[in-house]
Design a protein around this motif. Structure first.
Motif, PDB file in Angstrom:
ATOM      1  N   GLY A 549      -2.246  19.623  30.846  1.00 19.90           N
ATOM      2  CA  GLY A 549      -2.678  20.931  31.340  1.00 19.90           C
ATOM      3  C   GLY A 549      -3.282  20.839  32.746  1.00 19.90           C
ATOM      4  O   GLY A 549      -3.744  19.786  33.173  1.00 19.90           O
ATOM      5  N   LEU A 550      -3.231  21.961  33.461  1.00 19.98           N
ATOM      6  CA  LEU A 550      -3.695  21.967  34.856  1.00 19.98           C
ATOM      7  C   LEU A 550      -4.904  22.877  35.020  1.00 19.98           C
ATOM      8  O   LEU A 550      -4.942  23.977  34.478  1.00 19.98           O
ATOM      9  CB  LEU A 550      -2.568  22.469  35.774  1.00 19.98           C
ATOM     10  CG  LEU A 550      -1.315  21.606  35.844  1.00 19.98           C
ATOM     11  CD1 LEU A 550      -0.179  22.373  36.529  1.00 19.98           C
ATOM     12  CD2 LEU A 550      -1.595  20.297  36.587  1.00 19.98           C
ATOM     13  N   ARG A 551      -5.852  22.414  35.795  1.00 20.22           N
ATOM     14  CA  ARG A 551      -7.013  23.235  36.148  1.00 20.22           C
ATOM     15  C   ARG A 551      -6.634  24.116  37.349  1.00 20.22           C
ATOM     16  O   ARG A 551      -5.557  23.963  37.915  1.00 20.22           O
ATOM     17  CB  ARG A 551      -8.199  22.310  36.441  1.00 20.22           C
ATOM     18  CG  ARG A 551      -8.716  21.632  35.162  1.00 20.22           C
ATOM     19  CD  ARG A 551      -9.514  20.381  35.433  1.00 20.22           C
ATOM     20  NE  ARG A 551      -8.637  19.253  35.758  1.00 20.22           N
ATOM     21  CZ  ARG A 551      -9.069  17.999  35.935  1.00 20.22           C
ATOM     22  NH1 ARG A 551     -10.364  17.711  35.836  1.00 20.22           N
ATOM     23  NH2 ARG A 551      -8.223  17.024  36.212  1.00 20.22           N
ATOM     24  N   PRO A 552      -7.524  25.044  37.772  1.00 18.73           N
ATOM     25  CA  PRO A 552      -7.159  25.949  38.882  1.00 18.73           C
ATOM     26  C   PRO A 552      -6.621  25.191  40.101  1.00 18.73           C
ATOM     27  O   PRO A 552      -7.254  24.252  40.571  1.00 18.73           O
ATOM     28  CB  PRO A 552      -8.483  26.665  39.191  1.00 18.73           C
ATOM     29  CG  PRO A 552      -9.181  26.711  37.862  1.00 18.73           C
ATOM     30  CD  PRO A 552      -8.837  25.400  37.194  1.00 18.73           C
ATOM     31  N   TRP A 553      -5.438  25.582  40.555  1.00 24.30           N
ATOM     32  CA  TRP A 553      -4.782  25.031  41.749  1.00 24.30           C
ATOM     33  C   TRP A 553      -4.658  23.508  41.703  1.00 24.30           C
ATOM     34  O   TRP A 553      -4.589  22.847  42.729  1.00 24.30           O
ATOM     35  CB  TRP A 553      -5.529  25.448  43.032  1.00 24.30           C
ATOM     36  CG  TRP A 553      -5.586  26.928  43.212  1.00 24.30           C
ATOM     37  CD1 TRP A 553      -6.652  27.740  42.965  1.00 24.30           C
ATOM     38  CD2 TRP A 553      -4.531  27.795  43.659  1.00 24.30           C
ATOM     39  NE1 TRP A 553      -6.330  29.064  43.226  1.00 24.30           N
ATOM     40  CE2 TRP A 553      -5.040  29.124  43.657  1.00 24.30           C
ATOM     41  CE3 TRP A 553      -3.206  27.590  44.058  1.00 24.30           C
ATOM     42  CZ2 TRP A 553      -4.265  30.222  44.042  1.00 24.30           C
ATOM     43  CZ3 TRP A 553      -2.441  28.688  44.447  1.00 24.30           C
ATOM     44  CH2 TRP A 553      -2.973  29.980  44.429  1.00 24.30           C
ATOM     45  N   GLU A 554      -4.631  22.970  40.512  1.00 26.53           N
ATOM     46  CA  GLU A 554      -4.507  21.514  40.404  1.00 26.53           C
ATOM     47  C   GLU A 554      -3.076  21.056  40.704  1.00 26.53           C
ATOM     48  O   GLU A 554      -2.101  21.747  40.385  1.00 26.53           O
ATOM     49  CB  GLU A 554      -4.895  21.041  38.987  1.00 26.53           C
ATOM     50  CG  GLU A 554      -4.803  19.505  38.845  1.00 26.53           C
ATOM     51  CD  GLU A 554      -5.475  18.959  37.583  1.00 26.53           C
ATOM     52  OE1 GLU A 554      -5.840  19.752  36.693  1.00 26.53           O
ATOM     53  OE2 GLU A 554      -5.631  17.726  37.522  1.00 26.53           O
ATOM     54  N   ALA A 555      -2.953  19.874  41.306  1.00 20.28           N
ATOM     55  CA  ALA A 555      -1.653  19.213  41.476  1.00 20.28           C
ATOM     56  C   ALA A 555      -1.799  17.778  41.005  1.00 20.28           C
ATOM     57  O   ALA A 555      -2.839  17.143  41.244  1.00 20.28           O
ATOM     58  CB  ALA A 555      -1.231  19.231  42.942  1.00 20.28           C
ATOM     59  N   ARG A 556      -0.772  17.288  40.318  1.00 16.08           N
ATOM     60  CA  ARG A 556      -0.786  15.872  39.929  1.00 16.08           C
ATOM     61  C   ARG A 556       0.621  15.296  40.036  1.00 16.08           C
ATOM     62  O   ARG A 556       1.614  15.981  39.830  1.00 16.08           O
ATOM     63  CB  ARG A 556      -1.286  15.701  38.481  1.00 16.08           C
ATOM     64  CG  ARG A 556      -2.784  15.933  38.287  1.00 16.08           C
ATOM     65  CD  ARG A 556      -3.265  15.319  36.963  1.00 16.08           C
ATOM     66  NE  ARG A 556      -2.374  15.663  35.871  1.00 16.08           N
ATOM     67  CZ  ARG A 556      -2.516  16.745  35.090  1.00 16.08           C
ATOM     68  NH1 ARG A 556      -3.545  17.555  35.259  1.00 16.08           N
ATOM     69  NH2 ARG A 556      -1.643  16.982  34.152  1.00 16.08           N
ATOM     70  N   VAL A 557       0.671  14.012  40.353  1.00 19.19           N
ATOM     71  CA  VAL A 557       1.925  13.273  40.336  1.00 19.19           C
ATOM     72  C   VAL A 557       1.771  12.160  39.302  1.00 19.19           C
ATOM     73  O   VAL A 557       0.848  11.346  39.403  1.00 19.19           O
ATOM     74  CB  VAL A 557       2.243  12.666  41.723  1.00 19.19           C
ATOM     75  CG1 VAL A 557       3.566  11.914  41.678  1.00 19.19           C
ATOM     76  CG2 VAL A 557       2.259  13.746  42.800  1.00 19.19           C
ATOM     77  N   HIS A 558       2.633  12.165  38.293  1.00 24.89           N
ATOM     78  CA  HIS A 558       2.621  11.134  37.255  1.00 24.89           C
ATOM     79  C   HIS A 558       3.822  10.218  37.436  1.00 24.89           C
ATOM     80  O   HIS A 558       4.816  10.599  38.044  1.00 24.89           O
ATOM     81  CB  HIS A 558       2.726  11.765  35.861  1.00 24.89           C
ATOM     82  CG  HIS A 558       1.533  12.586  35.465  1.00 24.89           C
ATOM     83  ND1 HIS A 558       0.627  12.169  34.529  1.00 24.89           N
ATOM     84  CD2 HIS A 558       1.109  13.793  35.881  1.00 24.89           C
ATOM     85  CE1 HIS A 558      -0.310  13.100  34.381  1.00 24.89           C
ATOM     86  NE2 HIS A 558      -0.037  14.104  35.198  1.00 24.89           N
ATOM     87  N   ARG A 559       3.696   9.026  36.846  1.00 29.00           N
ATOM     88  CA  ARG A 559       4.790   8.056  36.973  1.00 29.00           C
ATOM     89  C   ARG A 559       5.058   7.404  35.629  1.00 29.00           C
ATOM     90  O   ARG A 559       4.125   7.121  34.872  1.00 29.00           O
ATOM     91  CB  ARG A 559       4.360   6.998  37.983  1.00 29.00           C
ATOM     92  CG  ARG A 559       5.334   5.878  38.187  1.00 29.00           C
ATOM     93  CD  ARG A 559       4.802   4.916  39.261  1.00 29.00           C
ATOM     94  NE  ARG A 559       5.688   3.778  39.360  1.00 29.00           N
ATOM     95  CZ  ARG A 559       5.597   2.699  38.573  1.00 29.00           C
ATOM     96  NH1 ARG A 559       4.644   2.605  37.659  1.00 29.00           N
ATOM     97  NH2 ARG A 559       6.460   1.713  38.701  1.00 29.00           N
ATOM     98  N   ARG A 560       6.338   7.212  35.329  1.00 31.41           N
ATOM     99  CA  ARG A 560       6.690   6.422  34.148  1.00 31.41           C
ATOM    100  C   ARG A 560       7.964   5.637  34.431  1.00 31.41           C
ATOM    101  O   ARG A 560       8.736   5.980  35.332  1.00 31.41           O
ATOM    102  CB  ARG A 560       6.862   7.317  32.910  1.00 31.41           C
ATOM    103  CG  ARG A 560       8.107   8.169  32.929  1.00 31.41           C
ATOM    104  CD  ARG A 560       8.220   9.020  31.679  1.00 31.41           C
ATOM    105  NE  ARG A 560       9.466   9.791  31.706  1.00 31.41           N
ATOM    106  CZ  ARG A 560       9.734  10.804  30.890  1.00 31.41           C
ATOM    107  NH1 ARG A 560       8.857  11.185  29.967  1.00 31.41           N
ATOM    108  NH2 ARG A 560      10.879  11.447  30.972  1.00 31.41           N
ATOM    109  N   GLU A 561       8.161   4.567  33.625  1.00 36.27           N
ATOM    110  CA  GLU A 561       9.394   3.778  33.797  1.00 36.27           C
ATOM    111  C   GLU A 561      10.196   3.798  32.527  1.00 36.27           C
ATOM    112  O   GLU A 561       9.639   3.917  31.457  1.00 36.27           O
ATOM    113  CB  GLU A 561       9.044   2.340  34.174  1.00 36.27           C
ATOM    114  CG  GLU A 561       8.691   2.248  35.641  1.00 36.27           C
ATOM    115  CD  GLU A 561       8.629   0.802  36.133  1.00 36.27           C
ATOM    116  OE1 GLU A 561       9.567   0.039  35.845  1.00 36.27           O
ATOM    117  OE2 GLU A 561       7.650   0.456  36.784  1.00 36.27           O
TER     118      GLU A 561
END
Ligand code: ISL
Length: 561
Positions: A549-561
């Motif tokens: 889930g995202l908080r206000p105006w949040e941005a995230r970059v996740h990584r998986r292999e």
């Protein structure tokens, strides 16, 4: 497989010289000012600088009206000063790209002065001259050779007293259009370009380059709706009949044997299909184009008819461009330039959530596939200008529109209100360097009002704050430089119908990145299989998130292999 060109993992920074840094106190930025601020750009980590025009100019359209292609306007400096700047830029490990404005010249350019002098001037045919419409007295309403409107209000034709004929100007009447049908024009432009390359510049951003080929018949435009007095002639000059031929010729004549350049064509109205042709490396036209579809998502028939963003429209258009240029060609990525309002004010929240929304927008853009462009001040989260009164407008586009509408009887306050969100002046306020008077831009009186928020929003404060917009841009640029997946990975849009969350993946080989951006000031739920517990590469909140889930105006970059 073909090797990727040097600019594939580059980030370009646009400098609008008049508003960047003033070294001599005349209130207008200059080349020496730019030289004094190269460390800021080095710290940010950008690879290429693009300079908006610095050539001698009457400045009717802030330098996009050029009087002499082979010089520097005294307001900005001298040719020697330019050479020093170029050497410094190179010494800092960056490249320098010039603005190439060759759809039109200034009406004060020697070519035009010669052309206008008489009907049998050897340069008459270097521009588009036409008599008044059959049977009508020159200068009377409707006597213009076609019904085309200019981008800056009014007719695209100006009657010239010297010969009683009209000349074409798609932009201001001080910007007559060159006639590219004439091979002498093309040769003169190519010679001028070689002259700059021989000086050491690293490429060109080509202003409205998809307007250089017109349908020589110059037909009247089809009138849509009740319309205004003048119509949109774009069908006869956007990506016209010889555009590909002209660009291929330019490439042959100018770029042959010079492999290390960057060329980007500014192309209003360009479609994905046309862009594939322009940027297919095998065709040797340009490396990338600036397209405008994502800049039109918050407007109606004209740019002054502004409405709020519908996120699904923005996602749909950008995803279409990602897909369209995936196997052939290359995208350029931008939210801002000197013609667009500030993105944090436009698609974000420039009040309470300024930092968070600016960093979210940056993350989403920079994780797309293509070459990102950062416009000066964007890396600080600079906001739109207040434009409290019409006296604060400096730009010919807004001023002409204001005058036209008020003359037609519209309420001046309402006209100003319609100009405010889209005015190009929003992007042109002085760069905010520090909290000293005039934001450290000048010791004199700035040519355009400094945004009053400079005491809080400025480079000095932001370089000292690890959570600033500046450091977020720095991290995004560093990520691109270190990740092949960011540069070359496949793009897949997720959650197409979500009006709150922008989500996509990038994949290269075994590595996959997930990019999430919340385009709202409220919490957003995100449900995606298989990403729980993935590695967090980058985000704009300090405190770790719980789940996806995202908080206000949040941005995230996740990584998986
Ligand atoms: O600014 C715009 C939005 O209304 C565009 O129509 C803009 O005029 C168009 O993108 C072309 O821009 C370029 O050429 C113009 C100049 O005024 C702009 O600053 C330049 O970026 C004419 O040279």
């Amino acid at each position: 497989a073909p090797t990727t060109p040097w600019w594939a993992d580059a980030v370009v920074y646009q400098i609008y010289p008049r508003s960047f840094a003033d070294s001599d106190g005349d209130g207008i930025g200059d080349l020496a000012g730019i030289r004094s601020r190269l460390d800021h750009l080095r710290t940010l980590g950008v690879d290429v600088l693009w300079l908006s025009p610095v050539y001698p100019s009457p400045q009717d359209d802030a330098g996009y009206d050029i009087r002499d292609y082979q010089g520097i306007d005294p307001v900005f400096g001298t040719l020697e000063g330019f050479d020093e700047l170029l050497a410094d830029v190179h010494a800092h490990g960056m490249k320098l790209v010039m603005d190439l404005v060759v759809n039109h010249t200034s009406d004060e350019h020697a070519w035009f002065e010669e052309s206008r002098a008489s009907k049998d001037s050897p340069k008459r045919d270097w521009y588009w001259w036409r008599p008044a419409r059959e049977g009508l007295e020159p200068g009377t309403p409707g006597a213009e050779p076609t019904n085309w409107g200019s981008f800056f209000s009014g007719s695209a034709w100006q009657l010239d007293d010297a010969t009683g004929e009209y000349y074409l100007h798609l932009f201001s009447r001080k910007q007559p259009d060159l006639n590219w049908e004439n091979p002498e024009v093309r040769q003169a432009v190519c010679a001028m370009m070689r002259w700059w390359l021989d000086r050491g510049v690293d490429g060109f951003r080509m202003d409205v380059i998809n307007m250089i080929s017109k349908d020589p018949a110059l037909p009247d435009a089809h009138v849509v709706g009740s319309g205004g007095l003048f119509a949109d002639g774009g069908a006869y000059y956007l990506c016209g009949p010889r555009i590909h031929e002209f660009l291929q010729e330019m490439s042959r004549e100018v770029f042959t044997g010079r492999p290390e350049l960057l060329t980007v064509g500014e192309m209003p109205g360009v479609t994905v299909d046309e862009a594939r042709l322009f940027t297919d490396p095998a065709r040797r036209e340009v490396d990338m184009v600036f397209q405008f579809e994502h800049m039109g998502v918050d407007q109606g028939l004209t740019k002054w008819d502004h409405h709020p963003l519908k996120l699904t429209d923005l996602k749909a258009t950008l995803a279409r461009w990602q897909a369209g240029l995936a196997d052939v060609g290359w995208n350029s990525l931008y939210w801002n330039n000197h013609d667009q309002p500030r993105v944090v004010s436009r698609f974000g929240d420039d009040g309470e959530h300024r930092v968070r929304s600016a960093t979210m927008l940056a993350t989403v853009l920079h994780l797309h596939r293509g070459t990102p462009y950062v416009y000066q001040g964007e890396e600080l989260g600079m906001t739109n200008a207040p434009l409290r009164s019409v006296d604060e407008l400096r730009d010919i586009e807004s001023i002409n529109h204001y005058r036209q509408e008020v003359a037609a009887g519209r309420d001046p306050e309402q006209v100003l209100a319609s100009i405010r969100p889209m005015a190009r002046d929003n992007a042109r306020t002085p760069m905010q360097w520090d909290a000293s008077p005039h934001a450290g831009f000048t010791t004199g009186t700035p040519w355009s009002e400094v945004n009053p928020n400079y005491t809080e929003v400025n480079a000095a404060a932001e370089t000292a704050d690890p959570d600033s917009v500046f450091h977020h841009y720095r991290r995004l640029i560093a990520l691109r430089h270190s990740s092949r997946t960011v540069v070359l990975g496949d793009f897949t849009l997720l959650l197409h119908d979500d009006e709150q969350v922008y989500a996509f993946t990038r994949r290269l080989g075994n590595e996959e990145l997930l990019v999430l951006g919340n385009f709202s000031g409220s919490d957003a739920e995100v449900e995606l299989e298989g990403w729980e517990g993935s590695e967090l590469v980058l985000g704009n909140y300090r405190e770790p998130a719980e789940g996806l889930g995202l908080r206000p105006w949040e941005a995230r970059v996740h990584r998986r292999e």
